[in-house]
Design an enzyme around this catalytic site. Structure first.
Site, PDB file in Angstrom:
ATOM      1  N   ARG A  67      -6.906  -9.704 -31.610  1.00 49.56           N
ATOM      2  CA  ARG A  67      -7.310  -8.324 -31.819  1.00 49.56           C
ATOM      3  C   ARG A  67      -8.409  -8.293 -32.879  1.00 49.56           C
ATOM      4  NH1 ARG A  67      -2.841  -4.669 -34.224  1.00 49.56           N
ATOM      5  NH2 ARG A  67      -1.661  -6.159 -33.036  1.00 49.56           N
ATOM      6  N   ASN A  94       2.152  -9.171 -33.377  1.00 47.31           N
ATOM      7  CA  ASN A  94       0.767  -8.793 -33.109  1.00 47.31           C
ATOM      8  C   ASN A  94      -0.086 -10.054 -33.220  1.00 47.31           C
ATOM      9  OD1 ASN A  94       0.741  -9.218 -35.849  1.00 47.31           O
ATOM     10  ND2 ASN A  94      -0.031  -7.214 -36.380  1.00 47.31           N
ATOM     11  N   HIS A  95      -1.346  -9.958 -32.858  1.00 45.44           N
ATOM     12  CA  HIS A  95      -2.181 -11.160 -32.805  1.00 45.44           C
ATOM     13  C   HIS A  95      -3.547 -10.820 -33.392  1.00 45.44           C
ATOM     14  CE1 HIS A  95      -3.006 -15.150 -31.735  1.00 45.44           C
ATOM     15  NE2 HIS A  95      -3.316 -15.024 -30.468  1.00 45.44           N
ATOM     16  N   VAL A  96      -3.630 -10.896 -34.718  1.00 41.78           N
ATOM     17  CA  VAL A  96      -4.852 -10.514 -35.398  1.00 41.78           C
ATOM     18  C   VAL A  96      -5.800 -11.701 -35.563  1.00 41.78           C
ATOM     19  CG1 VAL A  96      -5.774  -9.488 -37.513  1.00 41.78           C
ATOM     20  CG2 VAL A  96      -3.605  -8.678 -36.582  1.00 41.78           C
TER      21      VAL A  96
END
Length: 125
Positions: free
Chosen positions: A114, A42-44
């Site tokens: 995100r 994921n890409h927080v």
């Protein structure tokens, strides 16, 4: 040349990041990169790429959007990466070619950071 840069960057920045963020890696010595490997995190935040760069094995290739690579060009000199244009359908052909050659890849499918904590749309490119 890139491998030397990678080792130097890891040697310098890994202990700093471990100290600042209290990073603890578990079973990273058991990562098997034999065969076709694609890591899809994921890409927080922008730090996601930094953490993966510092703690994953150096032979992993990061797939980076051309705009992001341009924006962070200084840091990209140290990373083993390829740049792709997500709007160009031939970019996927390049990625598939690397996977077929058993090159381990890291791809951020959302293409951007995100902000809400909820999975964002994954574009076809």
């Amino acid at each position: 040349m890139k491998k030397g840069r990678f080792k130097i960057a890891r040697w310098i920045f890994r202990p700093i990041i471990q100290l600042l963020f209290r990073v603890k890696t578990v079973n990273f010595d058991k990562i098997n990169l034999d065969g076709r490997v694609v890591i899809i995190p994921n890409h927080v935040s922008l730090l996601d790429g930094v953490f993966l760069y510092l703690f994953l094995p150096p032979e992993i290739v990061f797939v980076v959007n051309t705009e992001i690579a341009r924006r962070f060009s200084f840091f990209m000199k140290f990373a083993n990466h390829i740049t792709i244009d997500p709007l160009n359908p031939y970019s996927m052909k390049q990625i598939i070619g690397l996977v077929k050659e058993n090159v381990p890849l890291v791809i951020f499918p959302e293409g951007r950071i995100r902000r809400t904590g909820v999975l964002m749309k994954i574009y076809a490119g």
